[in-house]
Every structure is written in structure tokens, then in C-alpha cells.
Scaffold this active site. Structure first.
Site, mmCIF file in Angstrom:
data_model
loop_
_atom_site.group_PDB
_atom_site.id
_atom_site.type_symbol
_atom_site.label_atom_id
_atom_site.label_comp_id
_atom_site.label_asym_id
_atom_site.label_seq_id
_atom_site.Cartn_x
_atom_site.Cartn_y
_atom_site.Cartn_z
ATOM 1 N N ASN A 101 0.643 -1.215 -0.132
ATOM 2 C CA ASN A 101 0.067 0.013 -0.099
ATOM 3 C C ASN A 101 0.802 1.325 -0.101
ATOM 4 O OD1 ASN A 101 -2.009 -1.831 0.015
ATOM 5 N ND2 ASN A 101 -2.327 -1.735 2.434
ATOM 6 N N HIS B 148 5.825 -0.781 -2.866
ATOM 7 C CA HIS B 148 5.382 0.082 -4.010
ATOM 8 C C HIS B 148 5.450 1.402 -3.678
ATOM 9 C CE1 HIS B 148 2.718 -3.553 -5.147
ATOM 10 N NE2 HIS B 148 4.053 -3.929 -5.310
ATOM 11 N N CYS C 70 9.581 16.500 -9.487
ATOM 12 C CA CYS C 70 9.250 16.883 -10.870
ATOM 13 C C CYS C 70 10.402 16.154 -11.633
ATOM 14 C CB CYS C 70 9.566 18.395 -10.925
ATOM 15 S SG CYS C 70 9.714 18.777 -12.539
ATOM 16 N N CYS D 268 12.694 19.073 -13.548
ATOM 17 C CA CYS D 268 13.768 19.843 -12.868
ATOM 18 C C CYS D 268 14.151 19.245 -11.578
ATOM 19 C CB CYS D 268 13.263 21.276 -12.537
ATOM 20 S SG CYS D 268 12.008 21.488 -11.525
#
Ligand code: APR
Ligand code: ZN
Length: 257
Positions: free
Chosen positions: A105, A122, A130, A133
Site C-alpha cells: 500500500n 510500492h 518533478c 527539474c
């Protein structure tokens, strides 16, 4: 609860009372009673979303908006909090019998319930990166933005903001996977709570524990294709069964009641 369920609860509690190193392995079913939808089984998410589109790295790179719409249903809308099953497992760790939780989970509910050693196979939604960048965002910030719109990078404007979860098509975090394999080989009791045991490599861990001589127990709403390797199974809701398992375990350990 029926006699069979009671008898299996007592069997699992006895296995816990005799265990030196128990490990609990969880899937989406343990968070169902926290309001987070499961992936499979009755009204599972994969009946309404295509995992290829919303949970694979290829789908994400094609259209991140679809993932964030899915994430809204998976996490934000529910503002989930731990349920009695999460607290029961945290208590077994405090009692010194459960040494680790291995979870598939990404909802961080085990940590929020007080579990200390949680191996997130996971990943989790704790941070969002991001891809263009490298800017990092905490989940709390993203969760706020997500209530209004799809999050984009404040630094470079990119829409490729990816949470630190493992998408289909991505490898599991190697250090977490190897530690989970270590725990599965080392434990003398492996308890599965709320997983259909169909996604690999996570689903190979119960077999690994069995091969290393561990006893296997399961608390799940529905049968799985691996039921035959388990020594004790309770079909029911984790939020109801797990607190009963802890109650029985404590009665055996402290002779209460
Ligand atoms: N209590 C106990 N078990 C439950 C409950 C409940 N309240 N509700 C549902 N279940 C059971 C279902 O019967 C099912 O067998 O939990 C299991 C959930 O199975 P899945 O939805 O397949 O979840 P999981 O096993 O965690 O899936 C593994 O698949 O989609 C990927 O990355 C995703 O981590 C996920 C992985
Ligand atoms: Zn950026």
C-alpha cells in the site's frame, strides 16, 4: 462470529504466541475499511480504471492528468485514517512479536497507526518529484493543490510531477525489496492481511517464507489462488478480525479474561 472463524482466530493467536519473529504482509484490503477502494475483488478500482493508463509509467508519461484524477479517488477524497486492523498490527509490533510490516500500500496508514518498521514495496505518496527539474514536494502540499486542480511544478511549470510510488513497468526499490525478502526468509510466522496475492514480485514473498520453514496465516475477505499454502485462514474483514486476534494473543500471553 461463526465457530470456524473463532477457531481460526484462536489458531492464528496461538501461532503468534509461539512466534519469535513474525512478519505481516498487507495489501489494499487492509485499508478498505479506511475508505480506500481496493484494486480487485468487488467494485475494485481496476473495474473502473485501466491500470495501463493510470498506474503505468508509460501511461503517466503520456497523460499525467489521468493519474492525478485516479489519485484523487485513491487517496484524497477519502482523507483516509488508519482502521482497527492497522492499530492491531502496530500493537503486535509493540508486543515485540511482529518485527516488520511489508506493505504493497502507498497510503502510509501503517505509519500513521504507529507501526515503526514498515517496508513499502510500492513506495508511498509521501513525496512528489518533478521529472523535469527535480524539484521535490511534500504530499501535504500536493494534496492541497489536488483539491482544486492537477498539480504542476512551481519551479519549471512541468506537469510531470510523479509521486514516489512504483508504477507498473517500474522496478521496486531494490533496498526495500531485498530487506522484505530477508524478513520473509527469516521469519517463523508470515501473516497476510488484505491481499489478492496476484502482483509479483510482492506475491512471491509468502512462498519464500514457506520455503524457509515459516508458518503462514491469512486474514482476507475472499479466497486467493494461494490459499493452499496457508496453515490458517480467516475469511472476513481485517478491521473486525485483527483486533480479535490481538485480544486472543494477549489472553494467551497474559492469561487475561
Ligand atoms: N478486509 C480484508 N480483506 C479485504 C477487505 C477487508 N475489509 N476488503 C477487501 N479485501 C481483500 C479482497 O478480497 C482482495 O483479495 O483484499 C484483497 C485486495 O486485493 P487487491 O485489490 O488486488 O490489492 P493488492 O493485493 O494490494 O494488490 C497488489 O496490485 O494494482 C496493484 O500496485 C497495486 O499494490 C497493488 C497491487
Ligand atoms: Zn520542475
Amino acid at each position: 462470529m461463526t465457530d470456524i472463524i473463532e477457531e481460526q482466530i484462536k489458531k492464528i493467536s496461538r501461532m503468534l504466541a509461539e512466534a519469535k519473529h513474525a512478519v505481516v504482509f498487507t495489501g489494499s484490503g487492509i485499508s478498505a475499511e479506511s475508505g480506500i477502494p481496493t484494486f480487485r475483488g468487488t467494485d475494485g478500482l481496476w473495474l473502473r480504471y485501466n491500470p495501463e493508463e493510470v498506474a503505468s509509467i508509460y501511461g503517466f508519461k503520456r497523460n499525467p492528468a489521468k493519474f492525478w484524477e485516479f489519485a484523487k479517488e485513491l487517496i484524497v477524497k477519502t482523507k483516509a485514517s488508519p482502521n482497527p486492523a492497522h492499530y492491531a498490527i502496530a500493537e503486535l509490533e509493540k508486543e515485540g512479536v511482529v518485527k516488520a510490516v511489508i506493505t504493497q500500500n502507498i497510503d502510509m496508514l501503517h505509519q500513521n497507526a504507529g507501526s515503526k518498521k514498515v517496508l513499502e514495496l510500492h513506495g508511498s505518496m509521501s513525496y512528489v518529484d518533478c521529472l523535469d527539474c527535480g524539484a521535490e514536494y511534500e504530499w501535504e502540499y500536493i494534496e492541497k493543490v489536488l483539491e482544486e486542480k492537477q498539480p504542476v511544478c512551481e519551479n519549471c511549470g512541468s506537469e510531470f510531477l510523479k509521486p514516489r510510488v512504483v508504477f507498473f513497468g517500474e522496478p521496486l526499490p531494490p533496498d526495500v525489496l531485498s530487506e522484505a525478502m530477508e524478513e520473509s526468509k527469516r521469519c517463523d510466522l508470515f501473516i497476510v492481511v488484505g491481499s489478492s496475492l496476484v502482483v509479483y514480485p510482492a506475491a512471491s514473498l509468502p512462498d519464500m517464507a514457506k520455503r524457509s520453514g515459516a508458518k503462514l496465516a491469512m486474514v482476507n475477505l475472499e479466497p486467493t489462488e494461494k490459499d493452499n499454502i496457508f496453515d490458517a485462514i480467516v475469511y472476513g474483514k481485517a478491521g473486525e478480525i485483527m483486533p480479535r486476534v490481538v485480544e486472543e494473543f494477549k489472553r494467551l500471553r497474559y492469561g487475561e479474561g
